[in-house]
Each structure stands twice: as C-alpha cells, then as structure tokens.
Motif scaffolding. Structure first.
Motif, PDB file in Angstrom:
ATOM      1  N   HIS A 169       0.840  -1.191   0.000  1.00  0.00           N
ATOM      2  CA  HIS A 169       0.000   0.000   0.000  1.00  0.00           C
ATOM      3  C   HIS A 169       0.878   1.245   0.000  1.00  0.00           C
ATOM      4  O   HIS A 169       1.877   1.315   0.698  1.00  0.00           O
ATOM      5  CB  HIS A 169      -0.865  -0.015   1.258  1.00  0.00           C
ATOM      6  N   TYR A 171       0.821   4.100   1.339  1.00  0.00           N
ATOM      7  CA  TYR A 171       1.081   4.808   2.593  1.00  0.00           C
ATOM      8  C   TYR A 171       2.213   4.173   3.381  1.00  0.00           C
ATOM      9  O   TYR A 171       2.780   4.782   4.250  1.00  0.00           O
ATOM     10  CB  TYR A 171      -0.154   4.829   3.496  1.00  0.00           C
ATOM     11  N   ARG A 334      -6.669   0.549  11.174  1.00  0.00           N
ATOM     12  CA  ARG A 334      -6.084   0.074   9.919  1.00  0.00           C
ATOM     13  C   ARG A 334      -7.103  -0.075   8.794  1.00  0.00           C
ATOM     14  O   ARG A 334      -6.783   0.149   7.639  1.00  0.00           O
ATOM     15  CB  ARG A 334      -5.327  -1.240  10.137  1.00  0.00           C
ATOM     16  N   TYR A 338      -5.878   2.166   5.894  1.00  0.00           N
ATOM     17  CA  TYR A 338      -5.229   1.442   4.794  1.00  0.00           C
ATOM     18  C   TYR A 338      -6.198   0.590   3.994  1.00  0.00           C
ATOM     19  O   TYR A 338      -5.765  -0.221   3.173  1.00  0.00           O
ATOM     20  CB  TYR A 338      -4.146   0.490   5.341  1.00  0.00           C
TER      21      TYR A 338
END
Ligand code: PLP
Length: 437
Positions: A169, A171, A334, A338
């Motif tokens: 991901h 990020y 999370r 995400y």
C-alpha cells in the motif's frame, strides 16, 4: 473440537473451539475473558508471541533480529523479546523509555526515526543504545555533538533509500526515492553522508540500514534492496578502504489477515536474503557483513485477537447488514487508514444458522468507522454475542486513539489456561487526567 472456522495462518497457535463451540485462546474461554476483563479487549497469546520470536531468531541465526517495537510495545513484551534472545528497535523517546523501564539490555537497542529530537538523541547516547540510525545531514551533526558531550564514540548506521518500490500500500511504501526517510542512494546523498560520518570521530560507522516498506509478500523487493546495499558497501570500500561490518535490511514482511494472504515462511525469507548477500559479496570481493532484520508485524500481528461484544444489528433490506460492536476505529484504525482486510468469527457460541455477509462497524461518529468489510457471520448473530477479530497484534494498540473519548482497551495475556492484564484498560479518570479546568 471443531477448528474449521479458524484458519491456522490467521489465528494464534493456541486458538481453538471447545466441545460446545466456544472460542478459546491460550486455553481460556472467551466468555470468561469478557466477563473478567470486559470488551473490547486485545487478547495476546504469549506462547504464540514467544514462538515467533524463536522462529525468527533461529531462521536468522548469526544475524541480529530487532523486534520493531512500534508494532506493539509494553514492558512485558520488551522482557519477552529480551528473554527470547532478540534485540529491540525503537523510534521515539517514548518507545525508548518503555525499553529502559523494562530493563532491556541497552547494547541490543537500535534507535531509528527521521526526526529524532536533540533531547531524544542525547538520551539514547547517554543510555548506551547500541546502534543509532542516522537519517539526515542535520542528525549527523546533532548526534556527533551529543556523543562528544557524553564523551563516547557512538556506533551508528546510515539509513539509505535504495530506490526499491515494494509492492504494498502506498502509505507504507518507504523504499522509493520520493519520501522523507533516509539518504538517497541514486542521488549520491548516501555516499556524501558516508564521507561526512567518516570525518566525525565521535561517530563510528558500523553499517548501513534500509527499510523498504511494510506488509510485503513479494520478496523481490528485499532482493533488489540487498543487491543495491551490497553495491554501496563495495563503493565505500573502493572510495575509503573501509569494509563496513554490518548490514540492516529492515522489516516489512507481511502476515495473513485473511485466508487469502499467503506470507512466506520466515526460514525461506532468511535463507533467500542470506544467499543474495553472500553472492553479491563474493562478486564484489567483500567479506559478508553481519546481517540485521527488524520484523514488527510478522512477530506481533498474528499473536493477538480483539474481542468485541455485539450491540446492535441493523438490517438494511437490499443493501447490507450493519453489525455494531463496542469498539471500532479507536482500537483498529487500519481498516479506515489502509483499507485493510480482516476476518471475524462468532466467538461465544456455536451457531447452525447460515452465514451472511455483514459489515462489522464500530461505535464512533464516522460512517468510515468500519472494522471488517463483508464478513460472513451467522444470520442469528444478536446483541450480547462476542465477536473475535484475529491478526490484531501489530499497529492496533500502538495506533489506538481516544477518539470520541473512548478509553483504549486493555491487553490481556493468555497462557496455559490463565489470563492476566499487561496493559490495563483506560478509565474515564485517565481521559480526564490531562484536562485542566
Ligand atoms: C516500521 C518499521 C519496521 C517494522 O516494520 P514491519 O512491517 O512491522 O515489519 C522495521 N524497521 C523500520 C525502520 C520501520 O520503520
């Protein structure tokens, strides 16, 4: 004993279903855990945590395994990590304070971070932290000053950005060039940092460090990073006549949050990394450096289950069913942050009802407050039922907040049929403690 709904890769090793179909963790019935400690609670399987530590230690024998404390840290866990022979990586003064309070052997501490304060650096030097990872040109100067003041020669790594984009991901991808961490390899900043650090007698450059990202399944990123880092070790030898003795390849190995995830066994990762480093070193006529790795999620993540109680079940015909539990984005950010995927099970009883897909959501004032998207749960799920979400040991408690003034849940350790609290639940008094009327 039916374990059919507990995918072994996703659940801690002692998770099981009792004869009556109730989830047990470390031999403790989750209904007893809920009665004694309340919900939500993070339930940590000590045997599972320790066995992951030893698996990493054994797979990487001859290397240093730093548990990345940011995944989850408290004094008890720091002691387990020390007892199992691992080292510990901290990235703030707060994490360092926990490690010191736990009596963690200071020479086995590593301190990284892209903006460590002058005070944090001084504290780390004074405490005798084994390795400090330098992340910027400013920090070179600050750390040298701290070491001079303390009258010590501080062992350091330089954090290098090897320009590797791990497939993860965005990020949490930190290996590519455009980012705040480290010295870029491609731009020559890393080579310049080496020149400067070698000119500072208060600092002893013992190795290089990189960390290419988090929750990675594809090991090609690690291989490419290792290849480039050894290349830089060769360049340093050619330019300065110095062979750096250590190479830290960071953390980032992914875990199974759902049955769809298929992480590599740690032994395979270790053997693969070692082989690459040995081959590259042979090609460059370099002595093989002592390796270091920094697993966080891969150790803590699978050890913990979050236990929630169902409060409401809202059926929106033709749309979806919202099952609200008594926690949410304050104990698991999370999913919102995400778009993470999880699974969940009905934990407090067996049900013969057909499963149906529901949205497991929290109690916060945000429609994005979702813990698990589209999870099949028994159609007779009702208020009072306990629901368990596995793989909640990393970046859950450590990223928990008090949003909506919700007290953060406790961490309860289970082992051999008994349970104990290692981080207590916050109270409303805790929430008001900082409030100055
Ligand atoms: C976050 C971090 C780790 C641990 O990452 P995981 O994905 O939890 O294994 C290790 N090293 C550094 C430098 C980090 O920033």
């Amino acid at each position: 004993m039916s374990v059919t709904d507990l995918e072994p890769a996703v659940w801690p090793m002692t998770a099981a279903r009792s004869a009556e179909g109730v989830l047990t963790l470390g031999g403790v019935d989750v209904r007893d855990l809920a009665a004694q400690f309340g919900t939500p609670s993070y339930v940590l399987d000590e045997v599972d945590f320790r066995s992951r530590c030893t698996a990493w230690r054994d797979a990487f024998s001859g290397a240093d395994v730093y548990y990345a404390g940011k995944a989850f840290l408290c004094t008890t866990v720091a002691r387990w990590v020390a007892e199992e022979g691992l080292s510990l990586d901290v990235c703030t003064g707060g994490e360092l304070a926990v490690a010191l309070a736990a009596g963690f052997p200071v020479e086995r501490l590593l301190f990284h971070g892209n903006n460590k304060s002058v005070a944090e650096l001084a504290r780390a030097v004074d405490a005798g932290v084994g390795r400090i990872v330098i992340d910027s040109f400013e920090e070179l100067v600050r750390l040298a000053a701290a070491a001079e003041r303390a009258g010590v020669r501080q062992a350091v790594y330089l954090r290098v950005t090897p320009g590797v984009e791990a497939h993860t991901h965005e990020y949490v991808a930190t290996g590519q060039e455009d980012q705040k961490f480290g010295f870029s390899l491609a731009s020559g900043a890393a080579a310049e940092a080496v020149r400067r650090v070698l000119g500072l007698p208060a600092l002893e450059l013992v190795g290089l460090h990189c960390h290419i990202g988090s929750h990675i399944f594809d090991t090609r990123g690690f291989s490419l990073a290792a290849h480039r880092m050894v290349g830089l070790l060769g360049d340093i030898r050619d330019e300065h006549g110095v062979e750096l003795p250590e190479l830290d390849l960071g953390g980032g190995l992914g875990i199974a949050y759902t049955a769809a995830d298929d992480p590599m066994p740690v032994k395979e990762v270790a053997d693969g990394l070692r082989a690459i480093v040995e081959r590259e070193c042979a090609a460059a006529s370099l002595a093989v450096p002592r390796l270091a790795v920094e697993p966080g999620r891969a150790i803590a993540g699978p050890t913990t289950v979050t236990l929630y109680e169902v409060g409401t079940v809202k059926d929106l015909p033709g749309l979806r069913t919202y099952v609200s539990i008594d926690g949410g984005m304050s104990d698991n950010i999370r999913t919102a942050l995400y778009d993470a995927r999880y699974t969940a099970v009905l934990a407090s009883r067996r049900s013969t009802a057909e499963p149906r897909n529901v949205t497991l959501c929290g109690k916060h004032c945000e429609s994005g407050d979702i813990v698990v998207h589209d999870v099949p749960l028994a159609a007779d799920l009702a208020p009072g039922d306990l629901v368990a979400v596995p793989a909640s040991g990393a970046y859950h408690r450590s990223m928990a907040s008090n949003y909506n003034h919700v007290p953060r849940p406790p961490v309860v350790v289970v082992r051999d049929g008994s349970a104990r609290v290692i981080v207590r639940r916050e109270t409303e008094d805790d929430l008001l403690r900082l409030d100055i009327p």
